[in-house]
Design a protein around this motif. Structure first.
Motif, short mmCIF file in Angstrom:
data_model
loop_
_atom_site.label_atom_id
_atom_site.label_comp_id
_atom_site.label_asym_id
_atom_site.label_seq_id
_atom_site.Cartn_x
_atom_site.Cartn_y
_atom_site.Cartn_z
N UNK A 111 -38.39 80.27 30.26
CA UNK A 111 -38.45 81.72 30.10
C UNK A 111 -37.16 82.25 29.50
N UNK A 112 -37.28 83.12 28.51
CA UNK A 112 -36.11 83.69 27.83
C UNK A 112 -36.24 85.22 27.83
N UNK A 113 -35.21 85.90 28.32
CA UNK A 113 -35.19 87.36 28.30
C UNK A 113 -34.15 87.82 27.29
N UNK A 114 -34.62 88.48 26.23
CA UNK A 114 -33.75 88.88 25.13
C UNK A 114 -33.22 90.30 25.32
N UNK A 175 -42.64 91.07 18.10
CA UNK A 175 -43.47 89.87 17.96
C UNK A 175 -42.83 88.86 17.01
N UNK A 176 -42.27 89.34 15.89
CA UNK A 176 -41.63 88.45 14.93
C UNK A 176 -40.39 87.79 15.54
N UNK A 177 -39.61 88.58 16.28
CA UNK A 177 -38.40 88.04 16.93
C UNK A 177 -38.78 87.05 18.02
N UNK A 178 -39.83 87.40 18.77
CA UNK A 178 -40.29 86.52 19.85
C UNK A 178 -40.69 85.15 19.28
N UNK A 179 -41.43 85.16 18.18
CA UNK A 179 -41.86 83.90 17.57
C UNK A 179 -40.66 83.08 17.08
N UNK A 180 -39.70 83.76 16.48
CA UNK A 180 -38.52 83.06 15.96
C UNK A 180 -37.72 82.40 17.08
N UNK A 201 -39.52 87.34 26.38
CA UNK A 201 -39.75 88.76 26.58
C UNK A 201 -38.43 89.48 26.32
N UNK A 202 -38.53 90.82 26.24
CA UNK A 202 -37.33 91.65 26.02
C UNK A 202 -36.96 92.36 27.31
N UNK A 203 -35.67 92.59 27.47
CA UNK A 203 -35.16 93.19 28.71
C UNK A 203 -35.75 94.57 28.95
N UNK A 205 -38.81 95.50 28.13
CA UNK A 205 -40.26 95.43 28.24
C UNK A 205 -40.68 95.38 29.69
N UNK A 206 -41.85 95.90 29.98
CA UNK A 206 -42.39 95.82 31.34
C UNK A 206 -42.79 94.38 31.64
N UNK A 207 -42.63 93.98 32.89
CA UNK A 207 -43.02 92.63 33.31
C UNK A 207 -44.54 92.49 33.29
N UNK A 208 -44.98 91.33 32.85
CA UNK A 208 -46.40 90.98 32.93
C UNK A 208 -46.67 90.45 34.32
#
Length: 227
Positions: A111-114, A175-180, A201-203, A205-208
């Motif tokens: 898991x990566x939180x950007x 989405x593009x950054x997530x894929x990269x 995910x991004x910091x 963004x809401x948690x899934x």
């Protein structure tokens, strides 16, 4: 010491040597069978991303149309400006730390939180600016043209920024950054023969609710326990 005693001692030393050799071979085989360490690979990928500073995986072009009017001395002047501009969507990877990367050994999930997406100021394409309208008599006797141009450019800048922050382009940028970033971590793991799932995910963004992010251990914690 008798010959038999010396012989027995030599046999004992030989037995110890053989046992040590087998233990070393066993440890080496076990290490080979266990395969490469995913945490070590991830740490290398993390360092590589951090060295990129700002990662830009998405860019877009917008066009702003603004109209301004000036009235003075009972006269009116109006002009319309068409101003295109390019915007980049970036992530400051230098802010990404080992605590933002987690590894769940049970599910083999990384898991990566950007950090949040940053939108660059619009880069105006001066060669493509178009202006329409007549200043008329007011432009001839005052600085109406300069004021109209300044007002239109300021309004155009605000409009480009507004368009850049709309939900659709922001989603495309994420989405593009997530894929990269997923590729940056997944490719080294795959090259090492490790089957792992990478979720980014991004910091902001809401948690899934279907994903449990807070029960995995950060790479920093894993490495800390090894010291």
């Amino acid at each position: 010491m008798s010959f038999l005693g010396k012989f027995a001692g030599a046999l004992a030393l030989l037995a110890l040597f053989v046992l040590a050799l087998f233990w070393g071979l066993g440890a080496m085989v076990e290490h080979k069978l266990a395969g490469p360490d995913p945490v070590t690979i991830v740490s290398g990928s993390l360092q590589g991303l951090r060295e990129q500073n700002r990662l830009s995986a998405f860019a877009a072009r917008y066009v702003a149309v603004s109209t301004s009017t000036q009235s003075q001395y009972g006269l009116t002047s109006q002009k319309t400006l068409i101003m295109p501009g390019n915007v980049e969507y970036r992530v400051d990877m230098a802010k990404l730390t080992a605590r933002d990367v987690t590894w769940d050994a049970k599910t083999r999930t990384l898991g990566v939180t950007l950090p949040p997406i940053e939108v660059s100021p619009p880069q105006i394409d001066l060669t493509q600016i178009r202006e329409y309208g007549e200043g008329g008599l007011l432009s001839a006797i005052s600085d109406a043209d300069a004021r109209l141009q300044a007002a239109n450019r300021a309004a155009g800048q605000r409009e480009l920024i507004r368009q850049a922050h709309e939900p659709v382009p922001m989603k495309l940028a994420r989405d593009a950054t997530r894929r990269a970033v997923e590729r940056s971590f997944a490719l080294p793991l795959s090259a090492a023969g490790l089957d792992a799932t990478v979720k980014v995910r991004f910091a902001d963004e809401a948690h899934d609710n279907s994903e449990v992010w807070d029960t995995t251990r950060s790479i920093a914690e894993v490495l800390g326990n090894r010291r």
